[in-house]
Design a protein around this motif. Structure first.
Motif, short mmCIF file in Angstrom:
data_model
loop_
_atom_site.label_atom_id
_atom_site.label_comp_id
_atom_site.label_asym_id
_atom_site.label_seq_id
_atom_site.Cartn_x
_atom_site.Cartn_y
_atom_site.Cartn_z
N ASP A 156 -0.10 -3.36 3.37
CA ASP A 156 0.86 -2.46 2.72
C ASP A 156 0.13 -1.17 2.32
O ASP A 156 0.15 -0.78 1.17
N HIS A 210 -7.66 -2.23 -1.85
CA HIS A 210 -7.76 -3.63 -1.45
C HIS A 210 -8.94 -3.77 -0.51
O HIS A 210 -8.92 -4.56 0.42
N TYR A 240 -6.97 -9.66 3.22
CA TYR A 240 -5.66 -9.32 2.66
C TYR A 240 -4.58 -10.08 3.42
O TYR A 240 -4.55 -10.07 4.65
N GLU A 292 -3.86 -12.24 -2.25
CA GLU A 292 -2.60 -12.90 -1.85
C GLU A 292 -2.71 -13.59 -0.50
O GLU A 292 -2.02 -13.23 0.45
N TYR A 306 10.61 -8.21 -7.18
CA TYR A 306 10.93 -9.02 -6.01
C TYR A 306 11.68 -10.29 -6.40
O TYR A 306 12.14 -11.03 -5.55
N LYS A 331 5.44 2.22 -6.50
CA LYS A 331 5.15 1.48 -7.73
C LYS A 331 4.11 2.17 -8.59
O LYS A 331 3.65 1.62 -9.60
C1 GCB Z 1 1.41 -7.03 -3.43
C2 GCB Z 1 0.21 -6.59 -2.68
C3 GCB Z 1 0.09 -5.08 -2.66
C4 GCB Z 1 1.46 -4.47 -2.39
C5 GCB Z 1 2.38 -4.85 -3.53
C6 GCB Z 1 3.80 -4.35 -3.35
O1 GCB Z 1 1.51 -8.13 -3.86
O2 GCB Z 1 -0.97 -7.16 -3.15
O3 GCB Z 1 -0.83 -4.70 -1.69
O4 GCB Z 1 1.39 -3.11 -2.21
O5 GCB Z 1 2.45 -6.23 -3.61
O6 GCB Z 1 4.07 -3.22 -3.72
O7 GCB Z 1 4.62 -5.09 -2.84
#
Ligand code: GCB
Length: 620
Positions: A205, A374, A399, A438, A500, A591
């Motif tokens: 991501d 990351h 990752y 994760e 989420y 975010k």
């Molecule tokens: C997570 C990941 C991170 C993402 C984030 C998201 O859990 O570790 O890399 O960018 O969520 O924004 O969904």
């Protein structure tokens, strides 16, 4: 024996098989020779050595069909066609490329944000730069590359000098035999293609910024030189600095010496046959490094004719039950997670200004800690963290889902971990080595990451090992029992209640059940918000919604008795192709508490208040 096995062993078939085998071996040897190049090495503290910068404009050729790298169609083009950029008389081919006429790319810098046509490019790009050199006698010369994402190959004056895989670690290619007095040229092929068996794998991501993303330079060292060293405050003996200095090509009678003029302290040690000198000396009046007083000492390291002038802080870090102890005292890590995304201009961060802006916002939030996600961030960022007093979680790019059962993938993760630790082990700011983020709970994954954790402890027993785990849910209870937790000193946990799953106030009813009596860091929580978009506190994408998520998270987290830190996701919006929502995301993960253009969102102030008034992190 059956008829068919007899047939297999007939003398004729055997001869044919041997011939085929010999042919295959010969081809493999030819290929290995053509592609062979010495492995790059790590030079600890390379940024503290005098260097000749190769930053600036490099010529660039885009090679979407990989023709320059792997053309087996034309013998003449095999294995790095573009490296022979200076056409020679009698060349059978007309030269169909010319670096002199090719457009330029800036180094350091990702290529994506330098030219609109390269924003989505994934594949190889060729780089070339001319330079002049005046060699000194009896030296080694290294081409230092701060990072090249993802796979890279280098030639100096047409001679292959190295190949490297991994987009976020520094490496050094020896070019002593390839470089000469006067005019020289270096050619690099950098390929950011994502691979199933890469580390990271195909899916992330964040934007897959390609190119020579960090600085490039030439480093000259004496014939016998210090490649790596580790100096730290002892955990077991008060007022003792210990560690080692490693020397390549030590000469008879050479000793290693470490001096801290500010403390009037000096240690001299013999260099053993394996090149390592053990350092152990008493210091009086040392001011330990803390976020409040990030005292850095000048440290002079000598061996033979080589010397490095370091700037280092000294502190200890350990756990006791569910506590994290910095210099023997419990600490709560008031943090935030940060990507190496450049503020304002976007793209891969690399400059002092980028680091100071990002870490400056973290300080303004009231942080004493940052999770550098990351992947390993650059030396510039780590030096800034040392200077500014921010503890660091440093992360290996393991990752999401990798090919955990593939030994080649493990080897790649190990290589990047080694490079990360060997490069950055002297930063007082770094307290945590994170193995992964994760990852799915499978036996192969657990074994893979346990192997990494053991390796990290072997390389550096002075820091804490962590990983960001996924949690499972049973009704309104969050359960942290991933078996990987056993291999960690500090448990990291990511959750997105209110984004989420559920609503912001779902956090109010959430209970936590943690299988490990170890310190816990809430390594991620958060919600998306477009800076400047306002509305109701339950209206997604508004600043109010994001602030609402933070308001409900904080009291929930405060109820976790073993919570010793947090790093909400995340400090600043960052580019990600996974975030295509038009008008809101526009290919940015929103975010951030701060937009990529530096606008602070409402949630920034919610967190700032909690960090500053002490309403979170009572453990301290
Ligand atoms: C997570 C990941 C991170 C993402 C984030 C998201 O859990 O570790 O890399 O960018 O969520 O924004 O969904």
């Amino acid at each position: 024996m059956t008829r068919s096995t007899l047939r297999t062993f007939s003398p004729r078939a055997c001869f044919a098989a041997i011939r085929t085998f010999a042919f295959v071996v010969a081809i493999c040897l030819m290929c290995a020779k053509a592609f062979a190049a010495p492995a790059p090495i790590v030079l600890t503290g390379s940024d503290r050595r005098p260097a000749t910068s190769l930053n600036g404009e490099w010529a660039s050729i885009i090679d979407p069909y990989f023709s320059g790298l792997f053309s087996f169609h034309h013998e003449e083009k095999k294995n790095g066609w573009f490296m022979n950029y200076k056409a020679k008389p009698g060349d059978p081919f007309p030269t169909e490329y010319d670096f002199a006429k090719a457009p330029r790319l800036n180094v350091p810098g990702d290529w994506n944000t330098q030219r609109p046509s390269l924003m989505y490019y994934e594949g190889p790009i060729w780089y070339e730069k001319d330079f002049t050199w005046e060699p000194k006698p009896d030296t080694h010369v290294f081409l230092h590359i701060g990072a090249a994402n993802y796979h890279s190959w280098f030639w100096v004056n047409g001679q292959k000098v190295c190949e490297h895989e991994g987009g976020f670690t520094a490496f050094n290619c020896e070019i002593t035999q390839a470089i000469h007095a006067g005019n020289n040229f270096v050619v690099a092929a950098v390929d950011n293609t994502r691979h199933e068996d890469g580390v990271p794998g195909r899916e992330t991501d964040w934007w897959n910024y390609g190119g020579l993303t960090r600085e490039v330079s030439l480093i000259e060292v004496p014939e016998s030189f210090i490649d790596q060293y580790d100096l730290h405050l002892s955990r077991s003996e008060d007022g003792v600095i210990e560690g080692w200095v490693h020397v390549v090509g030590k000469q008879a009678g050479d000793k290693a010496e470490v001096e801290i003029p500010g403390l009037h302290a000096k240690a001299t040690a013999d260099i053993a046959a394996d090149g390592r000198a053990s350092i152990h000396f008493n210091v009086h009046g040392l001011e330990p490094w803390t976020p409040e007083t990030p005292k850095l000492y000048k440290v002079l390291i000598h061996a033979g004719h080589d010397s490095i002038d370091e700037l280092m802080g000294f502190r200890t870090i350990e756990t006791r039950g569910t506590e994290i102890l910095l210099n023997g005292k419990p600490i709560f890590l008031r943090g935030v997670a940060i990507h190496a995304e450049a503020p304002y201009r976007t793209g891969r961060a690399w400059s002092d200004k980028d680091a100071e802006t990002l870490l400056g916002w973290a300080k303004e939030l009231g942080c004493n800690y940052v999770r550098l996600a990351h992947y390993p961030h650059d030396e510039t960022m780590l030096r800034a963290a040392d200077r500014m007093g921010l503890l660091v979680w440093s992360e290996n790019p393991v990752y999401w889902a990798l090919e955990f059962d593939n030994p080649k993938v493990l080897a790649k993760a190990e290589q990047q971990l080694d490079e990360e630790i060997n490069t950055s082990r002297n930063h007082a700011a770094i307290i945590l080595w994170s193995m992964a983020n994760e990852t799915p709970n499978t036996p192969a994954r657990t074994q893979f990451i346990e192997t990494l954790a053991t390796r990290a402890r072997g390389l550096d027993p002075t820091r804490l090992i962590t990983a960001a785990l996924l949690v499972r849910a049973q009704g309104t209870t969050k359960i942290v029992d991933d078996p990987l937790g056993q291999a960690l000193d500090v448990i990291g946990v990511n959750e997105y209640i209110g984004w989420y799953e559920g609503h912001p106030d779902s956090a109010d009813k959430t209970e936590w059940q943690i299988a490990y009596q170890k310190p816990l860091i809430l390594s991620e929580f958060g919600a998306g918000a477009k800076a400047g978009l306002h509305g109701g506190e339950n209206e997604r994408w508004t600043e109010e919604y994001q602030a609402n998520v933070y308001r409900h998270q904080l009291p929930m987290l405060n109820k976790i008795s073993q919570l010793r830190g947090m790093s909400p996701w995340c400090l600043m919006d960052f580019r990600s192709p996974n975030r295509p929502l038009v008008g809101i995301q526009d290919e940015f993960n929103r975010k951030g508490l701060v937009s990529d253009q530096g606008q602070k969102k409402k949630a920034f102030y919610v967190l700032q208040k909690a960090y500053k008034d002490g309403s979170i992190g009572k453990a301290e």
